[in-house]
Scaffold this motif. Structure first.
Motif, PDB file in Angstrom:
ATOM      1  N   ILE A  41       0.835  -1.205   0.000  1.00 49.73           N
ATOM      2  CA  ILE A  41       0.000   0.000   0.000  1.00 49.73           C
ATOM      3  C   ILE A  41       0.866   1.249   0.000  1.00 49.73           C
ATOM      4  O   ILE A  41       0.548   2.254  -0.657  1.00 49.73           O
ATOM      5  N   GLY A  42       2.009   1.190   0.683  1.00 54.39           N
ATOM      6  CA  GLY A  42       2.914   2.332   0.683  1.00 54.39           C
ATOM      7  C   GLY A  42       3.466   2.628  -0.700  1.00 54.39           C
ATOM      8  O   GLY A  42       3.558   3.786  -1.125  1.00 54.39           O
ATOM      9  N   GLU A  43       3.813   1.577  -1.428  1.00 53.11           N
ATOM     10  CA  GLU A  43       4.345   1.749  -2.787  1.00 53.11           C
ATOM     11  C   GLU A  43       3.259   2.225  -3.748  1.00 53.11           C
ATOM     12  O   GLU A  43       3.528   3.037  -4.645  1.00 53.11           O
ATOM     13  N   PHE A  44       2.035   1.738  -3.553  1.00 52.75           N
ATOM     14  CA  PHE A  44       0.913   2.205  -4.378  1.00 52.75           C
ATOM     15  C   PHE A  44       0.701   3.704  -4.191  1.00 52.75           C
ATOM     16  O   PHE A  44       0.568   4.460  -5.154  1.00 52.75           O
ATOM     17  N   LEU A  45       0.652   4.130  -2.929  1.00 52.97           N
ATOM     18  CA  LEU A  45       0.411   5.546  -2.641  1.00 52.97           C
ATOM     19  C   LEU A  45       1.577   6.405  -3.128  1.00 52.97           C
ATOM     20  O   LEU A  45       1.370   7.508  -3.652  1.00 52.97           O
ATOM     21  N   TYR A  46       2.787   5.910  -2.947  1.00 57.46           N
ATOM     22  CA  TYR A  46       3.970   6.649  -3.399  1.00 57.46           C
ATOM     23  C   TYR A  46       3.896   6.903  -4.899  1.00 57.46           C
ATOM     24  O   TYR A  46       4.145   8.021  -5.367  1.00 57.46           O
ATOM     25  N   LYS A  47       3.556   5.878  -5.651  1.00 61.39           N
ATOM     26  CA  LYS A  47       3.480   6.024  -7.105  1.00 61.39           C
ATOM     27  C   LYS A  47       2.380   7.000  -7.499  1.00 61.39           C
ATOM     28  O   LYS A  47       2.590   7.884  -8.350  1.00 61.39           O
ATOM     29  N   GLY A  48       1.214   6.867  -6.882  1.00 63.82           N
ATOM     30  CA  GLY A  48       0.103   7.760  -7.215  1.00 63.82           C
ATOM     31  C   GLY A  48       0.419   9.210  -6.912  1.00 63.82           C
ATOM     32  O   GLY A  48       0.147  10.109  -7.721  1.00 63.82           O
ATOM     33  N   ILE A  49       1.001   9.452  -5.748  1.00 68.11           N
ATOM     34  CA  ILE A  49       1.336  10.817  -5.352  1.00 68.11           C
ATOM     35  C   ILE A  49       2.451  11.372  -6.242  1.00 68.11           C
ATOM     36  O   ILE A  49       2.448  12.558  -6.588  1.00 68.11           O
ATOM     37  N   SER A  50       3.405  10.533  -6.622  1.00 71.84           N
ATOM     38  CA  SER A  50       4.540  10.970  -7.449  1.00 71.84           C
ATOM     39  C   SER A  50       4.086  11.515  -8.800  1.00 71.84           C
ATOM     40  O   SER A  50       4.712  12.450  -9.329  1.00 71.84           O
ATOM     41  N   VAL A  51       3.049  10.942  -9.380  1.00 72.60           N
ATOM     42  CA  VAL A  51       2.594  11.391 -10.704  1.00 72.60           C
ATOM     43  C   VAL A  51       1.477  12.432 -10.604  1.00 72.60           C
ATOM     44  O   VAL A  51       1.037  12.973 -11.620  1.00 72.60           O
ATOM     45  N   SER A  52       1.029  12.718  -9.387  1.00 71.76           N
ATOM     46  CA  SER A  52      -0.095  13.646  -9.209  1.00 71.76           C
ATOM     47  C   SER A  52       0.320  15.091  -9.467  1.00 71.76           C
ATOM     48  O   SER A  52       1.475  15.467  -9.276  1.00 71.76           O
ATOM     49  N   LYS A  53      -0.666  15.894  -9.867  1.00 70.81           N
ATOM     50  CA  LYS A  53      -0.441  17.324 -10.118  1.00 70.81           C
ATOM     51  C   LYS A  53      -1.081  18.201  -9.047  1.00 70.81           C
ATOM     52  O   LYS A  53      -0.916  19.412  -9.065  1.00 70.81           O
ATOM     53  N   GLY A  54      -1.821  17.580  -8.138  1.00 72.15           N
ATOM     54  CA  GLY A  54      -2.598  18.351  -7.174  1.00 72.15           C
ATOM     55  C   GLY A  54      -1.792  18.978  -6.059  1.00 72.15           C
ATOM     56  O   GLY A  54      -0.733  18.468  -5.674  1.00 72.15           O
ATOM     57  N   ASP A  55      -2.322  20.084  -5.538  1.00 72.23           N
ATOM     58  CA  ASP A  55      -1.780  20.678  -4.313  1.00 72.23           C
ATOM     59  C   ASP A  55      -2.284  19.904  -3.101  1.00 72.23           C
ATOM     60  O   ASP A  55      -1.642  19.869  -2.054  1.00 72.23           O
ATOM     61  N   VAL A  56      -3.469  19.311  -3.272  1.00 72.72           N
ATOM     62  CA  VAL A  56      -4.131  18.562  -2.207  1.00 72.72           C
ATOM     63  C   VAL A  56      -4.351  17.134  -2.688  1.00 72.72           C
ATOM     64  O   VAL A  56      -4.767  16.905  -3.831  1.00 72.72           O
ATOM     65  N   ILE A  57      -4.070  16.170  -1.805  1.00 73.64           N
ATOM     66  CA  ILE A  57      -4.296  14.766  -2.119  1.00 73.64           C
ATOM     67  C   ILE A  57      -5.489  14.274  -1.309  1.00 73.64           C
ATOM     68  O   ILE A  57      -5.540  14.432  -0.087  1.00 73.64           O
ATOM     69  N   SER A  58      -6.450  13.668  -1.988  1.00 70.13           N
ATOM     70  CA  SER A  58      -7.601  13.050  -1.328  1.00 70.13           C
ATOM     71  C   SER A  58      -7.588  11.571  -1.676  1.00 70.13           C
ATOM     72  O   SER A  58      -7.449  11.205  -2.847  1.00 70.13           O
ATOM     73  N   PHE A  59      -7.721  10.721  -0.669  1.00 71.15           N
ATOM     74  CA  PHE A  59      -7.582   9.284  -0.873  1.00 71.15           C
ATOM     75  C   PHE A  59      -8.952   8.602  -0.923  1.00 71.15           C
ATOM     76  O   PHE A  59      -9.908   9.046  -0.286  1.00 71.15           O
ATOM     77  N   LEU A  60      -9.008   7.495  -1.667  1.00 70.27           N
ATOM     78  CA  LEU A  60     -10.239   6.711  -1.736  1.00 70.27           C
ATOM     79  C   LEU A  60      -9.878   5.241  -1.950  1.00 70.27           C
ATOM     80  O   LEU A  60      -9.192   4.900  -2.909  1.00 70.27           O
ATOM     81  N   ASP A  61     -10.328   4.389  -1.027  1.00 71.10           N
ATOM     82  CA  ASP A  61     -10.175   2.949  -1.230  1.00 71.10           C
ATOM     83  C   ASP A  61     -11.181   2.496  -2.279  1.00 71.10           C
ATOM     84  O   ASP A  61     -12.278   3.050  -2.396  1.00 71.10           O
ATOM     85  N   ASP A  62     -10.828   1.453  -3.015  1.00 68.10           N
ATOM     86  CA  ASP A  62     -11.663   1.026  -4.133  1.00 68.10           C
ATOM     87  C   ASP A  62     -13.062   0.577  -3.727  1.00 68.10           C
ATOM     88  O   ASP A  62     -13.989   0.584  -4.537  1.00 68.10           O
ATOM     89  N   ASP A  63     -13.252   0.182  -2.465  1.00 66.35           N
ATOM     90  CA  ASP A  63     -14.564  -0.303  -2.022  1.00 66.35           C
ATOM     91  C   ASP A  63     -15.381   0.767  -1.313  1.00 66.35           C
ATOM     92  O   ASP A  63     -16.499   0.491  -0.859  1.00 66.35           O
ATOM     93  N   ASP A  64     -14.866   1.985  -1.212  1.00 70.01           N
ATOM     94  CA  ASP A  64     -15.604   3.085  -0.596  1.00 70.01           C
ATOM     95  C   ASP A  64     -16.121   4.050  -1.656  1.00 70.01           C
ATOM     96  O   ASP A  64     -15.794   3.928  -2.842  1.00 70.01           O
ATOM     97  N   LEU A  65     -16.902   5.026  -1.221  1.00 73.48           N
ATOM     98  CA  LEU A  65     -17.481   6.008  -2.134  1.00 73.48           C
ATOM     99  C   LEU A  65     -17.365   7.404  -1.547  1.00 73.48           C
ATOM    100  O   LEU A  65     -17.312   7.571  -0.329  1.00 73.48           O
ATOM    101  N   PHE A  66     -17.347   8.409  -2.419  1.00 72.79           N
ATOM    102  CA  PHE A  66     -17.444   9.811  -2.012  1.00 72.79           C
ATOM    103  C   PHE A  66     -18.885  10.291  -2.187  1.00 72.79           C
ATOM    104  O   PHE A  66     -19.555   9.891  -3.152  1.00 72.79           O
TER     105      PHE A  66
END
Length: 320
Positions: A64-89
């Motif tokens: 999970i740490g490597e997943f988040l690291y990769k996602g954040i590394s390619v992100s353009k946002g000033d703010v990061i909002s997380f979502l697990d695949d089984d949850d909803l906003f």
């Protein structure tokens, strides 16, 4: 300001499009946010869906740490909002995030609504725990310690919270339920068919969290007192489900006195008191507590909901 929503999925395909759609259907204009999905599988239908909606689709193996690291590394946002695949906003979550972070918020935690795939909104609760559920957390990207992120294996929500605390960031919270937390048989909070399975899961999860928190104590030495108390909560819980666990009485006193100054109303203090008392109780009392917790579950509600219902009630009680 720009928001990056990072959705992670590991060996689970059935809920992912629901999660993505909940982000696509926000009332915030799409020009203000992006969606990044990090998963460890390929699926023709899902991949076509992601690509057709302009979603960054990363396929990789890792923790999970490597997943988040990769996602954040390619992100353009000033703010990061997380979502697990089984949850909803909820449809307005990103609008609230945009407003809150435009007003100097650096970390935001919102409450949750629990549901199953068959019955929406089976229970409502508010733990008042600012690190509970990664899908309920948003943070300024600059606060995340990327050097440590890749090494974490569990408890990413605690890690992100500690990142904010370690930087003395402005932490905000709301009782409004902008996250829908799905309860099902493959969540970390599972529904069980027998009490032995339930006891084993409770112990194994508590032990896993305890070990990860011990690593966090090394990563964030300035937060050691806070993290040790979080560790004790899990240690007490481990002793409830395994009487062979040893806890010195100095740790009990340490827990009590550490929370006496300004934290008597906190969720952690109140639920910790329950765990502490139960861990000190005779075996027959522990068995009765476990049995009652287990029996409280119904077809869709397990002991996790029961415990948090108790803590929610306690959270409304003032302790003087």
């Amino acid at each position: 300001m720009f928001i990056s929503v990072i959705i992670t999925a590991y060996n689970r395909q059935e809920f992912l499009t629901d999660a993505v759609n909940s982000v696509l259907n926000q009332n915030l204009e799409r020009k203000y946010y992006e969606i990044i999905v990090v998963k460890n599988f390929t699926d023709t239908n899902i991949d076509n869906f992601l690509n057709s909606n302009g979603i960054i689709n990363i396929i990789m193996d890792g923790t999970i740490g490597e997943f988040l690291y990769k996602g954040i590394s390619v992100s353009k946002g000033d703010v990061i909002s997380f979502l697990d695949d089984d949850d909803l906003f909820s449809h307005n979550k990103l609008t609230i995030i945009f407003e809150k972070f435009s007003n100097l918020c650096n970390y935001l935690h919102n409450s949750q609504k629990v549901f199953t795939s068959n019955e929406m909104d089976i229970k409502r609760y508010n733990t008042n725990n600012l690190s509970f559920n990664l899908s309920s957390i948003s943070i300024r990207k600059e606060l995340i310690n990327m050097n440590f992120l890749r090494s974490i294996k569990t408890c990413p929500d605690n890690f992100i919270f500690y990142c904010a605390l370690s930087k003395n960031a402005r932490i905000c919270s709301t009782d409004l339920k902008f996250t829908m937390y799905r309860l099902h048989n493959s969540t970390s909070v599972k529904m069980h068919n027998n009490i032995d399975e339930f006891i084993k899961m409770q112990y194994d999860v508590s032990e896993m969290i305890y070990k990860q928190l011990n690593e966090y104590k090394k990563m964030f030495p300035d937060l050691s007192k806070i993290i040790i108390n979080d560790m004790l909560l899990n240690r007490f819980l481990m002793k409830i489900y395994n009487s062979k666990i040893k806890i010195g009485f100095t740790y009990y006193f340490r827990f009590i006195f550490s929370f006496m100054h300004g934290r008597k109303q906190s969720y952690e203090y109140k639920i910790g008191i329950i765990y502490m008392i139960m861990s000190l109780s005779p075996g027959i009392v522990k068995k009765a507590f476990i049995k009652k917790a287990f029996k409280k579950k119904s077809k869709h509600i397990n002991a996790f909901i029961f415990i948090h219902k108790i803590s929610g009630i306690l959270a409304s009680i003032k302790i003087y």
